[in-house]
Design a protein around this motif. Sequence first.
Motif, PDB file in Angstrom:
ATOM      1  N   THR A  13      46.478   6.759  19.253  1.00  0.00           N
ATOM      2  CA  THR A  13      45.604   6.836  20.420  1.00  0.00           C
ATOM      3  C   THR A  13      44.803   5.547  20.422  1.00  0.00           C
ATOM      4  O   THR A  13      44.097   5.252  19.452  1.00  0.00           O
ATOM      5  N   GLY A  14      44.949   4.766  21.496  1.00  0.00           N
ATOM      6  CA  GLY A  14      44.238   3.490  21.579  1.00  0.00           C
ATOM      7  C   GLY A  14      43.421   3.438  22.853  1.00  0.00           C
ATOM      8  O   GLY A  14      43.888   3.845  23.919  1.00  0.00           O
ATOM      9  N   GLN A  28      39.182   0.664  20.207  1.00  0.00           N
ATOM     10  CA  GLN A  28      39.150   1.819  19.306  1.00  0.00           C
ATOM     11  C   GLN A  28      40.574   2.311  19.105  1.00  0.00           C
ATOM     12  O   GLN A  28      41.356   2.384  20.054  1.00  0.00           O
ATOM     13  N   LEU A  29      40.886   2.663  17.871  1.00  0.00           N
ATOM     14  CA  LEU A  29      42.250   3.095  17.582  1.00  0.00           C
ATOM     15  C   LEU A  29      42.233   4.251  16.603  1.00  0.00           C
ATOM     16  O   LEU A  29      41.471   4.235  15.630  1.00  0.00           O
ATOM     17  N   TYR A  30      43.058   5.234  16.883  1.00  0.00           N
ATOM     18  CA  TYR A  30      43.225   6.329  15.924  1.00  0.00           C
ATOM     19  C   TYR A  30      44.723   6.502  15.670  1.00  0.00           C
ATOM     20  O   TYR A  30      45.501   6.677  16.600  1.00  0.00           O
ATOM     21  N   LEU A  58      37.413   8.858  21.765  1.00  0.00           N
ATOM     22  CA  LEU A  58      37.618   7.405  21.623  1.00  0.00           C
ATOM     23  C   LEU A  58      37.096   6.647  22.845  1.00  0.00           C
ATOM     24  O   LEU A  58      36.570   5.536  22.720  1.00  0.00           O
ATOM     25  N   ILE A  59      37.250   7.245  24.028  1.00  0.00           N
ATOM     26  CA  ILE A  59      36.716   6.600  25.244  1.00  0.00           C
ATOM     27  C   ILE A  59      35.193   6.502  25.117  1.00  0.00           C
ATOM     28  O   ILE A  59      34.594   5.450  25.383  1.00  0.00           O
ATOM     29  N   LYS A  60      34.566   7.598  24.664  1.00  0.00           N
ATOM     30  CA  LYS A  60      33.093   7.575  24.491  1.00  0.00           C
ATOM     31  C   LYS A  60      32.706   6.505  23.473  1.00  0.00           C
ATOM     32  O   LYS A  60      31.736   5.768  23.673  1.00  0.00           O
TER      33      LYS A  60
END
Length: 339
Positions: A13-14, A28-30, A58-60
């Motif tokens: 998820t980026g 941000q990356l997960y 991640l958006i937040k």
Amino acid sequence: MRILGIETSCDETGVAIYDDEKGLLAHQLYSQVKLHADYGGVVPELASRDHVKKTIPLIKAAMAEANLTPADLDGVAYTAGPGLVGALLVGATIGRSLAYAWNVPAVAVHHMEGHLLAPMLEDNPPPFPFIAVLVSGGHTMLVEVKGIGEYQILGESIDDAAGEAFDKTAKLMGLDYPGGPLLSKLAEKGDSSRFTFPRPMTNVPGLDMSFSGLKTFTANTIAANGNDDQTRADIARAFEDAVVDTLVIKCKRALKQCDMKRIVIAGGVSANRHLRAKLEDLAKSIGGEVYYPRTEFCTDNGAMIAYAGMQRLKNGEHNDLGVKAFPRWPIDTLKPIKA
Ligand code: KG4
Ligand code: ZN
């Protein structure tokens, strides 16, 4: 102009925010690697569910990192394909909905165009035209790039993608998922003179490639020579040499065919140090240059999607209110961007 980019096509998820004057404001990356590790590969349903959990936080986090509110954004870009349909639909649904709520345009981004343009995020971006060596887990392509959206596929893998071949071979050797980087690390200790694997399809004309036979070659070499630590390293080295050499031979042919000297490498396998070094050697031998993204932008990320989305939005492209995902989406069907 500021764009929020969302990437959910596979197991990462980026999220990123790109500003056309200031550059990258947040990233941000997960990675879901741990989630899929027990299964030895990506489980699509688990990937989708995890994107549902991670995308909004991640958006937040990206908004907080850039110190922005939704009113500061001019558009939302999301990967709409190619990729896993359920995973794509998560990013597309969230991206399309937020754009509607924030009253800004939404734009669907092609994942491989994102990879192809990732080197544009660096301080020394490649000028057009160039030959792109796109090497990821799902695709391996040589593309003649004359400008954004002006893509001609010169050749591609007819079976496994280069990253897929790395991962499957690594699995065969008992390495954890995703095996590409681990196999490459093991290869560093290997002796390249011990085994020689074939360079598939290099003795036939053309720019298509085939990597699936190298798995069988690996399995046969293990069966005949055992599996001690040095032998494993030597086999990993022979495998990596074969993939890298094949890509270099085909890239050299593509440069000649298009009368070009500039090379861009992108996609997960462009993180491979050996591939970078060999393509640098090739460029040096013909007086050309090689460009690639920083390592964290070789693999999937939101920054490349925000950047590609920005180019498309500036070109006046945006989506209707429908939420659409395209698991298969040929890169040569994209629209050229007017200069
Ligand atoms: O671009 P990417 O993150 O995802 C797709 O769009 O598919 O590429 C992931 C692929 C995986 O197959 C992974 O094993 C491979 O890139 N990869 C590598 C290296 N780092 C990542 N393969 C070889 N050497 C590496 N250092
Ligand atoms: Zn990718």
